[in-house]
Motif scaffolding. Structure first.
Motif, PDB file in Angstrom:
ATOM      1  N   ASN A  67       9.636  -6.225   7.499  1.00  0.00           N
ATOM      2  CA  ASN A  67      10.756  -7.254   8.015  1.00  0.00           C
ATOM      3  C   ASN A  67      11.555  -5.925   6.891  1.00  0.00           C
ATOM      4  O   ASN A  67      10.950  -6.575   4.887  1.00  0.00           O
ATOM      5  N   PRO A  68      12.388  -5.505   6.930  1.00  0.00           N
ATOM      6  CA  PRO A  68      12.956  -4.928   5.828  1.00  0.00           C
ATOM      7  C   PRO A  68      14.070  -5.502   4.954  1.00  0.00           C
ATOM      8  O   PRO A  68      13.578  -5.044   3.146  1.00  0.00           O
ATOM      9  N   ALA A  69      13.620  -6.589   4.927  1.00  0.00           N
ATOM     10  CA  ALA A  69      14.992  -7.482   3.795  1.00  0.00           C
ATOM     11  C   ALA A  69      13.452  -8.878   3.143  1.00  0.00           C
ATOM     12  O   ALA A  69      13.659  -9.218   2.642  1.00  0.00           O
ATOM     13  N   SER A  70      12.065  -8.210   3.517  1.00  0.00           N
ATOM     14  CA  SER A  70      11.105  -9.159   2.579  1.00  0.00           C
ATOM     15  C   SER A  70      10.458  -8.886   1.747  1.00  0.00           C
ATOM     16  O   SER A  70      10.092  -7.271   1.074  1.00  0.00           O
ATOM     17  N   GLN A  71      10.301  -9.527   0.562  1.00  0.00           N
ATOM     18  CA  GLN A  71      10.388  -9.714  -0.776  1.00  0.00           C
ATOM     19  C   GLN A  71       8.316  -9.821  -0.493  1.00  0.00           C
ATOM     20  O   GLN A  71       8.278 -10.653  -0.366  1.00  0.00           O
ATOM     21  N   ASP A  72       7.911  -8.511  -1.993  1.00  0.00           N
ATOM     22  CA  ASP A  72       6.680  -8.957  -2.027  1.00  0.00           C
ATOM     23  C   ASP A  72       6.697  -8.642  -4.101  1.00  0.00           C
ATOM     24  O   ASP A  72       6.717  -7.392  -3.633  1.00  0.00           O
ATOM     25  N   LEU A  73       6.848  -9.419  -4.991  1.00  0.00           N
ATOM     26  CA  LEU A  73       7.427  -9.111  -5.863  1.00  0.00           C
ATOM     27  C   LEU A  73       6.095  -8.339  -6.052  1.00  0.00           C
ATOM     28  O   LEU A  73       6.182  -7.685  -7.633  1.00  0.00           O
ATOM     29  N   ALA A  74       4.757  -9.364  -6.275  1.00  0.00           N
ATOM     30  CA  ALA A  74       3.087  -8.610  -6.677  1.00  0.00           C
ATOM     31  C   ALA A  74       3.300  -7.364  -6.285  1.00  0.00           C
ATOM     32  O   ALA A  74       1.943  -6.751  -6.959  1.00  0.00           O
ATOM     33  N   ASN A  75       3.636  -6.706  -5.298  1.00  0.00           N
ATOM     34  CA  ASN A  75       4.130  -5.234  -4.579  1.00  0.00           C
ATOM     35  C   ASN A  75       4.476  -4.622  -4.722  1.00  0.00           C
ATOM     36  O   ASN A  75       5.140  -3.681  -4.063  1.00  0.00           O
ATOM     37  N   ARG A  76       5.614  -4.295  -5.966  1.00  0.00           N
ATOM     38  CA  ARG A  76       6.793  -3.557  -6.423  1.00  0.00           C
ATOM     39  C   ARG A  76       6.218  -2.017  -6.339  1.00  0.00           C
ATOM     40  O   ARG A  76       5.471  -1.882  -7.856  1.00  0.00           O
ATOM     41  N   LEU A  77       7.364  -1.963  -6.161  1.00  0.00           N
ATOM     42  CA  LEU A  77       7.013  -0.087  -6.609  1.00  0.00           C
ATOM     43  C   LEU A  77       5.623   1.044  -6.364  1.00  0.00           C
ATOM     44  O   LEU A  77       5.098   1.341  -6.742  1.00  0.00           O
ATOM     45  N   ALA A  78       5.039  -0.275  -5.305  1.00  0.00           N
ATOM     46  CA  ALA A  78       3.663   0.454  -4.453  1.00  0.00           C
ATOM     47  C   ALA A  78       3.817   1.936  -4.293  1.00  0.00           C
ATOM     48  O   ALA A  78       5.067   2.427  -3.932  1.00  0.00           O
ATOM     49  N   ALA A  79       3.216   2.930  -4.369  1.00  0.00           N
ATOM     50  CA  ALA A  79       3.015   4.349  -3.885  1.00  0.00           C
ATOM     51  C   ALA A  79       3.026   3.585  -2.157  1.00  0.00           C
ATOM     52  O   ALA A  79       2.378   2.913  -2.300  1.00  0.00           O
ATOM     53  N   PRO A  80       2.716   4.987  -1.925  1.00  0.00           N
ATOM     54  CA  PRO A  80       2.369   5.706  -0.377  1.00  0.00           C
ATOM     55  C   PRO A  80       1.271   5.083   0.346  1.00  0.00           C
ATOM     56  O   PRO A  80       0.464   5.600  -0.918  1.00  0.00           O
ATOM     57  N   THR A  81       0.797   4.109   1.229  1.00  0.00           N
ATOM     58  CA  THR A  81      -0.761   4.030   1.142  1.00  0.00           C
ATOM     59  C   THR A  81      -0.617   3.975   2.772  1.00  0.00           C
ATOM     60  O   THR A  81       0.551   4.155   3.732  1.00  0.00           O
ATOM     61  N   ALA A  82      -1.907   3.256   3.498  1.00  0.00           N
ATOM     62  CA  ALA A  82      -1.707   2.538   4.284  1.00  0.00           C
ATOM     63  C   ALA A  82      -1.315   1.568   4.923  1.00  0.00           C
ATOM     64  O   ALA A  82      -0.299   1.373   6.293  1.00  0.00           O
ATOM     65  N   LEU A  83      -0.973   1.111   4.415  1.00  0.00           N
ATOM     66  CA  LEU A  83      -0.221  -0.384   4.841  1.00  0.00           C
ATOM     67  C   LEU A  83       1.099  -0.063   4.362  1.00  0.00           C
ATOM     68  O   LEU A  83       2.194  -0.253   5.272  1.00  0.00           O
ATOM     69  N   HIS A  84       2.032   0.611   3.843  1.00  0.00           N
ATOM     70  CA  HIS A  84       3.358   1.049   3.784  1.00  0.00           C
ATOM     71  C   HIS A  84       3.352   2.522   3.159  1.00  0.00           C
ATOM     72  O   HIS A  84       3.076   3.454   2.464  1.00  0.00           O
ATOM     73  N   TRP A  85       3.457   3.073   4.836  1.00  0.00           N
ATOM     74  CA  TRP A  85       3.477   4.419   4.552  1.00  0.00           C
ATOM     75  C   TRP A  85       4.901   5.273   3.445  1.00  0.00           C
ATOM     76  O   TRP A  85       4.266   6.384   2.753  1.00  0.00           O
ATOM     77  N   PHE A  86       5.463   4.959   3.251  1.00  0.00           N
ATOM     78  CA  PHE A  86       6.396   5.434   1.903  1.00  0.00           C
ATOM     79  C   PHE A  86       6.350   4.406   0.975  1.00  0.00           C
ATOM     80  O   PHE A  86       7.392   5.066   0.571  1.00  0.00           O
ATOM     81  N   GLY A  87       5.965   4.131   0.624  1.00  0.00           N
ATOM     82  CA  GLY A  87       5.786   3.142  -0.400  1.00  0.00           C
ATOM     83  C   GLY A  87       6.500   1.633  -0.791  1.00  0.00           C
ATOM     84  O   GLY A  87       7.126   1.643   0.906  1.00  0.00           O
TER      85      GLY A  87
END
Length: 300
Positions: free
Chosen positions: A63-83
């Motif tokens: 969801n483009p509006a879904s926030q996850d402050l515990a995972n903020r500014l994460a580098a690109p990974t398999a879960l978040h392709w562009f971070g």
């Protein structure tokens, strides 16, 4: 088999109807465009971005509006392709939905601007005299101000938002089309076929809208395509300055604005939407150059 039949029908040197002649003309344009590698690259990139914008709900992983402050500014990974961004939102999903906002604004501006500029230019060029003087002086006033500055003034006079940004860009983008249409009209208004139609009793307005304006459309298409990149940049600039789409809307310019604080440490947060703006703008320039070669009757 069907393709070969259509090709032979469209390329027939003696078309039997207006419909066949029109299809033949567009098919020849397509064949010429297909022979331009940069033009095809630009068209392919544009179609890809339009496709991902249309099918964003199917392609997005979050969801483009879904926030996850515990995972903020994460580098690109398999879960978040562009971070993720500063609020832990998935940049890939926001990029897809942001294409809807940015490209939607650009399409809306073109739909508003192109017919208005074309009509004003044709009317000024055909009637001349005081009509031409008044319309062209108004055009000069708009051309005297930088587009972004004038757009900012219009948005400030209204209120920040997508609708205000579209209206502001439209109000500042029409003068070049009017100038182009006027120049085209001046070259054809004294033609024999216009004089002949006038002698048959055709009204000036019918001549303008049925005969002169269609002649200006190929040049208008080229100008619009070449101008799309500047419209995209203007729309993104308004978003960057907080005058366009408002948070939490995932607009590309606004995404860069919120990420500028992290550009040196978490570069991907600002780089990804910036690359998207760059690629779409470059693609429209490639396509515009190719269309100019194909549609410009003066190009030998």
């Amino acid at each position: 088999m069907m393709i070969a039949t259509f090709r032979n029908w469209a390329l027939d040197d003696s078309p039997s109807s207006r419909r066949q002649a029109a299809w033949g003309n567009w098919y020849r344009i397509w064949l010429n465009l297909r022979g331009n590698p940069l033009g095809m690259i630009g068209l392919t990139i544009i179609l890809i971005f339009i496709g991902i914008a249309i099918f964003a709900p199917l392609l997005a992983t979050h969801n483009p509006a879904s926030q996850d402050l515990a995972n903020r500014l994460a580098a690109p990974t398999a879960l978040h392709w562009f971070g993720t961004d500063e609020l832990g939102r998935d940049i890939y999903s926001r990029l897809l939905y942001g294409g809807r906002v940015t490209l939607g604004m650009v399409i809306a501006v073109v739909v508003l601007v192109a017919p208005v500029g074309l009509a004003i230019g044709c009317i000024a060029g055909y009637f001349g005299g005081i009509v031409d003087t008044i319309l062209m002086r108004i055009t000069d006033i708009f051309l005297a101000f930088p587009r972004l500055v004038l757009a900012l003034a219009f948005v400030a006079a209204l209120q920040p938002g997508v609708e205000s940004a579209i209206l502001a860009i439209a109000l500042t983008a029409w003068p070049p089309y009017a100038r182009m249409a006027r120049a085209e009209t001046l070259t054809v208004r004294g033609s024999d076929f216009i004089a002949a139609y006038r002698l048959t009793g055709g009204s000036s307005w019918r001549i303008i809208f049925r005969h002169i304006m269609p002649l200006c459309v190929p040049t208008l298409i080229v100008r619009v395509t070449l101008d799309m990149s500047s419209i995209i940049i203007t729309a993104a600039s308004l978003g960057f300055l907080g005058m366009g789409a408002q948070p939490p809307s995932p607009e590309w310019g606004a995404m860069i604005a919120t990420a500028k604080r992290f550009i040196f440490e978490q570069w991907w947060v600002a780089a990804i939407p910036g690359i998207a703006i760059f690629m779409v703008s470059l693609a429209f320039n490639f396509l515009g150059d190719a269309l100019r070669d194909v549609l410009d009757p003066k190009a030998a």
